[in-house]
Design a protein around this motif. Structure first.
Motif, PDB file in Angstrom:
ATOM      1  N   ALA A 128       9.157  15.333  53.654  1.00  0.00           N
ATOM      2  CA  ALA A 128      10.394  15.792  54.434  1.00  0.00           C
ATOM      3  C   ALA A 128      10.190  17.433  54.705  1.00  0.00           C
ATOM      4  O   ALA A 128       9.905  18.166  53.771  1.00  0.00           O
ATOM      5  CB  ALA A 128      11.582  15.412  53.662  1.00  0.00           C
ATOM      6  N   VAL A 129      10.822  17.926  55.742  1.00  0.00           N
ATOM      7  CA  VAL A 129      10.604  19.436  56.178  1.00  0.00           C
ATOM      8  C   VAL A 129      11.986  19.711  56.602  1.00  0.00           C
ATOM      9  O   VAL A 129      12.938  19.068  57.357  1.00  0.00           O
ATOM     10  CB  VAL A 129       9.837  19.510  57.190  1.00  0.00           C
ATOM     11  N   HIS A 130      12.452  20.892  56.094  1.00  0.00           N
ATOM     12  CA  HIS A 130      13.841  21.483  56.507  1.00  0.00           C
ATOM     13  C   HIS A 130      13.688  22.970  56.777  1.00  0.00           C
ATOM     14  O   HIS A 130      13.112  23.563  55.800  1.00  0.00           O
ATOM     15  CB  HIS A 130      15.044  21.262  55.804  1.00  0.00           C
ATOM     16  N   ARG A 131      13.736  23.344  58.156  1.00  0.00           N
ATOM     17  CA  ARG A 131      13.634  25.003  58.368  1.00  0.00           C
ATOM     18  C   ARG A 131      15.060  25.540  58.676  1.00  0.00           C
ATOM     19  O   ARG A 131      15.780  24.707  59.353  1.00  0.00           O
ATOM     20  CB  ARG A 131      12.840  25.095  59.606  1.00  0.00           C
ATOM     21  N   TYR A 132      15.138  26.817  58.159  1.00  0.00           N
ATOM     22  CA  TYR A 132      16.382  27.559  58.557  1.00  0.00           C
ATOM     23  C   TYR A 132      15.534  28.723  59.694  1.00  0.00           C
ATOM     24  O   TYR A 132      15.230  29.912  59.294  1.00  0.00           O
ATOM     25  CB  TYR A 132      16.860  28.328  57.608  1.00  0.00           C
ATOM     26  N   GLY A 133      15.479  28.507  60.766  1.00  0.00           N
ATOM     27  CA  GLY A 133      14.905  29.174  61.787  1.00  0.00           C
ATOM     28  C   GLY A 133      13.309  29.115  61.505  1.00  0.00           C
ATOM     29  O   GLY A 133      12.778  28.130  61.337  1.00  0.00           O
ATOM     30  N   ALA A 134      13.047  30.210  61.314  1.00  0.00           N
ATOM     31  CA  ALA A 134      11.426  30.598  60.942  1.00  0.00           C
ATOM     32  C   ALA A 134      11.198  30.329  59.423  1.00  0.00           C
ATOM     33  O   ALA A 134      10.038  30.007  59.025  1.00  0.00           O
ATOM     34  CB  ALA A 134      10.857  31.850  61.331  1.00  0.00           C
ATOM     35  N   THR A 135      12.073  30.095  58.621  1.00  0.00           N
ATOM     36  CA  THR A 135      11.859  30.045  57.064  1.00  0.00           C
ATOM     37  C   THR A 135      11.922  28.371  56.838  1.00  0.00           C
ATOM     38  O   THR A 135      12.737  27.807  57.319  1.00  0.00           O
ATOM     39  CB  THR A 135      13.219  30.658  56.555  1.00  0.00           C
ATOM     40  N   VAL A 136      10.938  28.104  56.215  1.00  0.00           N
ATOM     41  CA  VAL A 136      10.680  26.714  55.800  1.00  0.00           C
ATOM     42  C   VAL A 136      11.366  26.647  54.341  1.00  0.00           C
ATOM     43  O   VAL A 136      10.742  27.294  53.230  1.00  0.00           O
ATOM     44  CB  VAL A 136       9.071  26.209  55.552  1.00  0.00           C
ATOM     45  N   ALA A 137      12.374  25.944  54.132  1.00  0.00           N
ATOM     46  CA  ALA A 137      13.094  25.743  52.952  1.00  0.00           C
ATOM     47  C   ALA A 137      12.617  24.683  52.124  1.00  0.00           C
ATOM     48  O   ALA A 137      12.483  24.660  50.786  1.00  0.00           O
ATOM     49  CB  ALA A 137      14.554  25.560  53.051  1.00  0.00           C
ATOM     50  N   VAL A 138      12.394  23.332  53.059  1.00  0.00           N
ATOM     51  CA  VAL A 138      11.602  22.357  52.357  1.00  0.00           C
ATOM     52  C   VAL A 138      10.404  22.007  53.091  1.00  0.00           C
ATOM     53  O   VAL A 138      10.401  21.664  54.357  1.00  0.00           O
ATOM     54  CB  VAL A 138      12.730  21.123  52.186  1.00  0.00           C
ATOM     55  N   ASP A 139       9.292  22.033  52.387  1.00  0.00           N
ATOM     56  CA  ASP A 139       8.020  21.869  52.943  1.00  0.00           C
ATOM     57  C   ASP A 139       7.232  20.587  52.631  1.00  0.00           C
ATOM     58  O   ASP A 139       6.746  20.601  51.507  1.00  0.00           O
ATOM     59  CB  ASP A 139       7.293  23.145  52.561  1.00  0.00           C
ATOM     60  N   ARG A 140       7.411  19.631  53.470  1.00  0.00           N
ATOM     61  CA  ARG A 140       6.730  18.483  53.291  1.00  0.00           C
ATOM     62  C   ARG A 140       6.823  17.749  52.080  1.00  0.00           C
ATOM     63  O   ARG A 140       5.896  17.409  51.192  1.00  0.00           O
ATOM     64  CB  ARG A 140       5.300  18.488  53.476  1.00  0.00           C
ATOM     65  N   LEU A 141       8.451  17.611  51.395  1.00  0.00           N
ATOM     66  CA  LEU A 141       8.520  17.251  50.221  1.00  0.00           C
ATOM     67  C   LEU A 141       8.436  15.787  49.972  1.00  0.00           C
ATOM     68  O   LEU A 141       8.916  14.943  50.840  1.00  0.00           O
ATOM     69  CB  LEU A 141       9.892  17.679  49.726  1.00  0.00           C
ATOM     70  N   SER A 142       7.545  15.274  49.139  1.00  0.00           N
ATOM     71  CA  SER A 142       7.597  13.928  48.838  1.00  0.00           C
ATOM     72  C   SER A 142       8.157  13.620  47.257  1.00  0.00           C
ATOM     73  O   SER A 142       7.438  14.387  46.494  1.00  0.00           O
ATOM     74  CB  SER A 142       6.341  13.419  48.873  1.00  0.00           C
ATOM     75  N   LEU A 143       9.044  12.800  47.154  1.00  0.00           N
ATOM     76  CA  LEU A 143       9.603  12.589  45.845  1.00  0.00           C
ATOM     77  C   LEU A 143      10.480  11.294  45.803  1.00  0.00           C
ATOM     78  O   LEU A 143      11.178  11.014  46.700  1.00  0.00           O
ATOM     79  CB  LEU A 143      10.576  13.795  45.347  1.00  0.00           C
ATOM     80  N   GLN A 144      10.380  10.491  44.796  1.00  0.00           N
ATOM     81  CA  GLN A 144      11.049   9.269  44.661  1.00  0.00           C
ATOM     82  C   GLN A 144      11.594   9.250  43.304  1.00  0.00           C
ATOM     83  O   GLN A 144      10.832   9.465  42.244  1.00  0.00           O
ATOM     84  CB  GLN A 144      10.232   8.012  44.994  1.00  0.00           C
ATOM     85  N   VAL A 145      12.978   8.800  43.201  1.00  0.00           N
ATOM     86  CA  VAL A 145      13.580   8.874  41.896  1.00  0.00           C
ATOM     87  C   VAL A 145      14.389   7.296  41.903  1.00  0.00           C
ATOM     88  O   VAL A 145      14.637   6.722  42.870  1.00  0.00           O
ATOM     89  CB  VAL A 145      14.933   9.829  41.846  1.00  0.00           C
ATOM     90  N   GLU A 146      14.047   6.722  40.869  1.00  0.00           N
ATOM     91  CA  GLU A 146      14.408   5.212  40.865  1.00  0.00           C
ATOM     92  C   GLU A 146      15.780   5.157  40.273  1.00  0.00           C
ATOM     93  O   GLU A 146      16.402   6.009  39.683  1.00  0.00           O
ATOM     94  CB  GLU A 146      13.519   4.576  39.595  1.00  0.00           C
TER      95      GLU A 146
END
Length: 330
Positions: free
Chosen positions: A34-52
């Motif tokens: 997952a990726v989330h950007r604020y304009g040119a700023t990448v706040a979440v960068d190809r995040l892979s995480l699983q919680v059971e």
């Protein structure tokens, strides 16, 4: 005072069956690149995480690491620009609409509660939003807000507002609970009581994810996930993360008070002088430090060598990430 859950007076009133939901399969939530950007700023960068389901997870990371943005994405408040997110077997917004997710987020201004309303009124308003709300008496006990029900929200102290907001977060009887800096503004006693409640909720099977700056609070988690620059840099039990870094702590007593002599010992990265002749050294090579301490001629006694504290492991892992290396634990 917050009260532990699971008390004999918690069940629903006689003749009223406690609300149940059909069990669901799969993880509590999953990020897939997952990726989330604020304009040119990448706040979440190809995040892979699983919680059971049923896990109690602490999210650690420096300011701006992406913790709050990640939680906002899980709540459907922000969308992923790339990748995907699944919460309780569906999309974040649908999970929220189904009432299976509760959240207590940081507030930029104010206390996040309706201005001018009494606390008891706020709880009743929130409970009416859910199909299966928790009994109000249970919420009051768990959040320790018995004395606040008649008070208007703008007259609450910071710690009192936090306790009310916690009651609001669990009002829908959620299966998944997100807490972002939940003990901010709480005093020591309220903080201790809060974690007693959280620990008991965890034992009852609630999935709990909390972000915190208090390293000692992460000890309440089954699993610690360290995030930096929007990516996971370490993931595992707190004890495993502490063992994964090379830092060791040396404690001993001495009459020497010259900090510079300890700074010069092999492997030492930090020196702490305490009252009564106590010394604590952080070392990247405990064996080399002990050998050099003996050679130095400094008299010492009661030497103890232990692993890093979680705070030291966290800082070391962040430094590794900033240097371009990984601290992920299998």
């Amino acid at each position: 005072m917050l009260q532990p859950v699971g008390r004999s007076d918690d069940p629903a009133p006689p003749g009223v069956r406690p609300p149940t939901r059909p069990p669901a399969a799969g993880p509590a939530f999953r990020f897939d690149r997952a990726v989330h950007r604020y304009g040119a700023t990448v706040a979440v960068d190809r995040l892979s995480l699983q919680v059971e389901r049923g896990e109690k997870v602490a999210l650690l990371g420096p300011n701006g690491a992406g913790k709050s943005t990640s939680i906002a994405m899980l709540l459907g408040l922000l969308d992923a620009n790339e990748g995907s997110i699944e919460v309780m077997g569906t999309t974040p917004r649908r999970a929220m609409a189904q009432g299976v997710v509760g959240a207590m987020l940081q507030q930029a201004t104010g206390n996040g509660l309706p201005h001018g309303e009494r606390v008891g009124t706020v709880l009743e308003m929130v409970r009416r939003l859910y199909r299966h709300p928790a009994p109000v008496e249970q919420l009051v006990r768990r959040a320790g807000i018995e004395a606040l029900l008649g008070r208007q929200t703008q007259r609450l102290s910071g710690g009192q507002a936090q306790r009310v907001r916690f009651a609001v977060a669990i009002a829908g009887n959620p299966e998944l609970l997100f807490l972002d800096e939940p003990t901010a503004a709480m005093d020591i006693d309220a903080r201790r009581a809060f974690w007693e409640v959280i620990d008991e909720l965890g034992r009852q099977g609630l999935t709990i994810v909390f972000a915190t700056h208090h390293m000692e609070e992460a000890e309440h988690a089954d699993r610690v996930v360290v995030i930096n620059h929007g990516r996971v840099v370490a993931d595992g039990p707190g004890a495993t993360l502490k063992a994964a870094v090379a830092i060791r702590r040396l404690r001993f007593a001495t009459t020497c008070t010259d900090q510079a002599r300890f700074d010069r010992l092999d492997g030492v990265t930090d020196v702490e002088l305490r009252g009564g002749g106590g010394v604590i050294l952080n070392s990247l090579d405990a064996d080399a430090t002990v050998c050099d301490l003996v050679r130095s001629g400094i008299g010492f006694r009661d030497l103890e060598v232990t692993g890093a504290r979680l705070e030291e492991a966290f800082l070391a892992l962040i430094r590794q990430a900033d240097a371009g290396t990984t601290g992920e634990v299998p």
